[in-house]
Design a protein around this motif. Structure first.
Motif, PDB file in Angstrom:
ATOM      1  N   ILE A   1      43.097  37.553  31.505  1.00 40.13           N
ATOM      2  CA  ILE A   1      41.741  37.511  31.755  1.00 40.13           C
ATOM      3  C   ILE A   1      41.164  38.922  31.105  1.00 40.13           C
ATOM      4  CG2 ILE A   1      39.745  37.829  33.317  1.00 40.13           C
ATOM      5  CD1 ILE A   1      41.608  35.906  35.064  1.00 40.13           C
ATOM      6  N   LYS A   2      41.844  39.997  31.173  1.00 40.01           N
ATOM      7  CA  LYS A   2      41.570  41.337  30.653  1.00 40.01           C
ATOM      8  C   LYS A   2      41.679  41.222  29.250  1.00 40.01           C
ATOM      9  CE  LYS A   2      42.026  46.188  31.865  1.00 40.01           C
ATOM     10  NZ  LYS A   2      42.847  47.049  31.945  1.00 40.01           N
ATOM     11  N   GLN A   3      42.305  40.669  28.595  1.00 42.49           N
ATOM     12  CA  GLN A   3      42.758  40.601  27.230  1.00 42.49           C
ATOM     13  C   GLN A   3      41.553  39.643  26.507  1.00 42.49           C
ATOM     14  OE1 GLN A   3      46.638  39.982  25.985  1.00 42.49           O
ATOM     15  NE2 GLN A   3      46.294  40.232  23.989  1.00 42.49           N
ATOM     16  N   TYR A   4      41.349  38.668  26.921  1.00 45.05           N
ATOM     17  CA  TYR A   4      40.664  37.468  26.160  1.00 45.05           C
ATOM     18  C   TYR A   4      39.359  37.199  26.619  1.00 45.05           C
ATOM     19  CZ  TYR A   4      45.230  36.765  24.130  1.00 45.05           C
ATOM     20  OH  TYR A   4      46.196  36.847  23.293  1.00 45.05           O
ATOM     21  N   SER A   5      39.114  38.108  27.801  1.00 42.96           N
ATOM     22  CA  SER A   5      37.539  37.653  28.182  1.00 42.96           C
ATOM     23  C   SER A   5      36.993  39.069  28.672  1.00 42.96           C
ATOM     24  CB  SER A   5      37.707  36.780  29.523  1.00 42.96           C
ATOM     25  OG  SER A   5      36.410  36.320  29.532  1.00 42.96           O
ATOM     26  N   SER A   6      35.572  38.976  29.240  1.00 42.53           N
ATOM     27  CA  SER A   6      35.008  40.057  29.745  1.00 42.53           C
ATOM     28  C   SER A   6      35.053  39.999  31.311  1.00 42.53           C
ATOM     29  CB  SER A   6      33.604  39.797  29.166  1.00 42.53           C
ATOM     30  OG  SER A   6      32.966  38.714  29.737  1.00 42.53           O
ATOM     31  N   LYS A   7      34.535  40.825  31.921  1.00 37.24           N
ATOM     32  CA  LYS A   7      34.782  40.954  33.277  1.00 37.24           C
ATOM     33  C   LYS A   7      33.969  39.741  34.074  1.00 37.24           C
ATOM     34  CE  LYS A   7      34.195  44.625  36.761  1.00 37.24           C
ATOM     35  NZ  LYS A   7      32.987  45.646  37.208  1.00 37.24           N
ATOM     36  N   GLU A   8      32.779  39.776  33.470  1.00 35.66           N
ATOM     37  CA  GLU A   8      31.944  38.651  34.112  1.00 35.66           C
ATOM     38  C   GLU A   8      31.654  37.466  33.032  1.00 35.66           C
ATOM     39  OE1 GLU A   8      28.902  40.779  36.360  1.00 35.66           O
ATOM     40  OE2 GLU A   8      30.309  41.038  38.086  1.00 35.66           O
ATOM     41  N   VAL A   9      30.970  36.551  33.842  1.00 33.34           N
ATOM     42  CA  VAL A   9      30.521  35.360  32.985  1.00 33.34           C
ATOM     43  C   VAL A   9      29.290  35.239  33.491  1.00 33.34           C
ATOM     44  CG1 VAL A   9      30.823  33.194  31.992  1.00 33.34           C
ATOM     45  CG2 VAL A   9      32.954  34.858  32.563  1.00 33.34           C
ATOM     46  N   LEU A  10      27.942  35.090  32.872  1.00 38.05           N
ATOM     47  CA  LEU A  10      26.813  34.520  33.380  1.00 38.05           C
ATOM     48  C   LEU A  10      26.742  33.059  32.775  1.00 38.05           C
ATOM     49  CD1 LEU A  10      24.043  34.706  34.598  1.00 38.05           C
ATOM     50  CD2 LEU A  10      23.315  35.728  32.188  1.00 38.05           C
ATOM     51  N   GLU A  11      26.647  32.219  33.665  1.00 33.94           N
ATOM     52  CA  GLU A  11      26.291  30.636  33.327  1.00 33.94           C
ATOM     53  C   GLU A  11      24.962  30.539  33.357  1.00 33.94           C
ATOM     54  OE1 GLU A  11      28.511  27.668  34.885  1.00 33.94           O
ATOM     55  OE2 GLU A  11      30.692  28.876  34.645  1.00 33.94           O
ATOM     56  N   VAL A  12      24.249  30.030  32.425  1.00 32.78           N
ATOM     57  CA  VAL A  12      22.819  29.632  32.260  1.00 32.78           C
ATOM     58  C   VAL A  12      22.674  28.282  31.972  1.00 32.78           C
ATOM     59  CG1 VAL A  12      21.890  31.942  32.329  1.00 32.78           C
ATOM     60  CG2 VAL A  12      22.558  31.032  30.369  1.00 32.78           C
ATOM     61  N   ARG A  13      21.638  27.483  32.442  1.00 32.05           N
ATOM     62  CA  ARG A  13      21.168  26.140  32.323  1.00 32.05           C
ATOM     63  C   ARG A  13      19.776  26.384  31.942  1.00 32.05           C
ATOM     64  NH1 ARG A  13      25.259  24.458  35.876  1.00 32.05           N
ATOM     65  NH2 ARG A  13      26.490  22.784  35.090  1.00 32.05           N
TER      66      ARG A  13
END
Lengths: 308, 270
Positions: free
Chosen positions: A224-236
């Motif tokens: 997760i650390k390597q391939y993604s950011s710390k947080e995700v914002l999901e918006v619709r």
């Protein structure tokens, strides 16, 4: 890794022209809980059948407990517990009869199996179902019985192919709890799953697979650390507007994925990003800030979601 | 691992573990098995042996059956057919079930048990069922006074050998086919029924037109029937033919088992 229990190099399996597994390398250490994460058709089950010392590989080398499973099938299988994707219990026999007959295939004595059955019934929480025919059990109970069956010979390695697929959330949690206990007892687990939460819960280390190849390898946290950011914002913004606002949103974060129903924005601080969007005059109909997961890792690596 | 698994022992006795598991499953169906295996040939024995037998013997005495009562003439054939249908049930269904319907073979093969041992275990259990049914049927033949106790006991191993030869081929066929619906149609209508009718069961094979006789020649039922008649009633076939019948049945059995064990290994290791 010194003295791995399982070691695969260039493992390849073809069915006719179709390459199900394409030159895969991995090791599994003693006491480790190792996962193969990927969507259906990624080649996970094929690898499991090779590790179970039943399916013949097309090329590459595999060693399990230092032995080639193709040359020493019975000897290797004596050390394995196998939980296949599809339960293959004998529905006409009772719970205890299933455990007993399977134990006999390992040449175990009646006395040993009888004692073991009591232990396994407790482990699988099936004491009250001991004399019930297997066909009358629920999906979760059958799954637990299949796992118990795989443990009757006290294996060094337990292979689990999609242990919780098709189970309701409660049954899954019971199963996870049981598997976690095994892990604590030092049983080496190898499992496949297409559930990222399952992989995060149970695996010390995993490989992400897609179309027969390994895309990445590591612990859930490090991936997760390597391939993604710390947080995700999901918006619709509603299915029509999602596309409209996408270009503007893209400028506001490190990386973004536009899915049919929602937009995923990768950031170090989700709340702050949401504020920024609102300031810019865009009002999301729903929004959610969450931690990055393996699902995001998979999306990043393959451009696709795990469960389609 | 401290369960005490002894792999060399499993390599020696694995087929017996499978056979005993099969017998355990079978025992749950014992009433139906007994009714089918005994009842069916018993109906034939009464209807054809006694009923039609009266007409046959009124017409030509026992001249057409080498001096044997008609009911005794058909008894070895019905006995062998009991073995054949019994073995067929216990090879074809468990095999298709094991590979396809319930995939039990894959569970068995995830233990030290090999595909070869699974094939042999299924086969051995099928032989046991045939032996059981044939013995019970033989006792009925004694009770009906169709045969006298003595050398006619040879009818039992001969019937089982006939069934075993056919069963070995069925074991292979069932492991080979992928679409079982068509297989059942062909097997029932184009193999079992013609074999039952044209293997010299109800009349000597030689009384049929020559172009129909080859059905008998390749039929395990005919070979077992002829052997049975010879051993129980001194039917009057030459020693050469006795050897031919035995060699044919044993050859079929061995070929069938070699093909079947290989096919089991192959299909399980895909």
């Amino acid at each position: 890794m010194s003295n791995p229990l399982i070691s695969a190099r260039g493992l390849t399996k073809k069915f006719g022209d179709f390459t199900a597994v394409d030159a895969v390398d991995f090791d599994v250490a003693k006491g480790e809980s190792f996962g193969l994460l990927g969507p259906n058709g990624a080649g996970k089950s094929t690898i499991m059948r090779v590790l179970a010392a039943t399916s013949q590989r097309t090329s590459g080398t595999v060693e399990i407990l230092g032995k080639d499973p193709e040359l020493f099938g019975p000897l290797v299988r004596a050390h394995l517990g196998v939980v296949p994707q599809q339960d293959n219990l004998d529905g006409e026999l009772t719970v205890t009869e299933n455990l007993y007959i399977y134990g006999r295939y390992f040449g175990l004595s009646k006395k040993f199996i009888s004692n073991k059955i009591e232990e396994l019934l407790e482990f699988a929480q099936l004491e009250e179902k001991r004399d019930v025919k297997v066909e009358a059990l629920s999906g979760g109970m059958k799954r637990r019985l299949t796992i118990a069956r795989g443990l009757v010979s006290e294996p060094d390695i337990l292979l689990l192919d999609e242990p919780t697929t098709g189970l309701d959330p409660q049954a899954r949690h019971i199963l996870w709890d049981r598997l976690f206990r095994l892990k604590e007892q030092g049983v080496t687990l190898v499992l496949t799953t297409h559930f990222m939460d399952e992989a995060e819960q149970l695996c010390d280390r995993l490989v992400v697979m897609d179309k027969g190849s390994i895309m990445a390898e590591g612990s859930p946290a490090s991936l997760i650390k390597q391939y993604s950011s710390k947080e995700v914002l999901e918006v619709r913004f509603g299915s029509d507007r999602n596309k409209e606002v996408a270009p503007q949103l893209a400028t506001m974060c490190e990386r973004m994925e536009t899915l049919p129903d929602r937009i995923l924005m990768y950031t170090e601080d989700g709340e702050k990003l949401l504020e920024k969007i609102t300031h810019a005059g865009m009002h999301a109909t729903t929004s959610l800030v969450r931690r990055s997961s393996l699902e995001d890792v998979f999306l990043r690596l393959t451009g696709r979601t795990l469960i389609e | 691992m401290n369960a005490g698994i002894d792999v060399p022992t499993i390599e020696r006795f694995g087929a017996l573990y499978i056979a005993s598991a099969r017998l355990k499953s079978m025992s749950k169906w014992r009433t139906i098995i007994a009714a089918v295996d005994i009842g069916n040939p018993l109906f034939y024995l009464i209807a054809v042996g006694i009923g039609i037998g009266v007409m046959v013997e009124q017409g030509s005495g026992t001249s057409g059956t080498n001096g044997i009562k008609y009911i005794a003439f058909i008894a070895p054939a019905l006995l062998a057919n009991t073995a054949i249908t019994g073995i067929m049930d216990e090879t074809v269904f468990p095999t298709i079930e094991g590979f396809k319907w319930r995939k039990l073979f894959f569970a068995q093969n995830s233990t030290p048990i090999t595909g070869r041992q699974i094939a042999l275990g299924v086969y051995l259990a099928a032989l046991c069922r045939a032996l059981f049914s044939v013995i019970v049927y033989y006792i009925l033949l004694l009770a009906f006074d169709v045969v006298n106790f003595g050398i006619s006991i040879l009818l039992v191993p001969i019937a089982v050998l006939g069934g075993g030869a056919f069963g070995a081929l069925m074991l292979f066929a069932a492991a080979k086919i992928e679409k079982e619906d068509q297989f059942f149609n062909i097997l029932g209508r184009l193999v079992i029924m013609p074999m039952f009718l044209f293997s010299g069961t109800f009349f000597p094979l030689s009384s049929m037109p020559i172009y129909l006789q080859p059905i008998g020649w390749i039929s395990p039922l005919w070979h077992a029937t002829e052997l049975g008649r010879e051993s129980a009633f001194n039917y009057g076939i030459s020693t050469t033919m006795v050897v031919v019948h035995l060699v044919f049945l044993f050859t079929l059995l061995v070929i069938g088992l070699v093909l079947a064990t290989r096919q089991f290994e192959r299909r399980l290791s895909k």
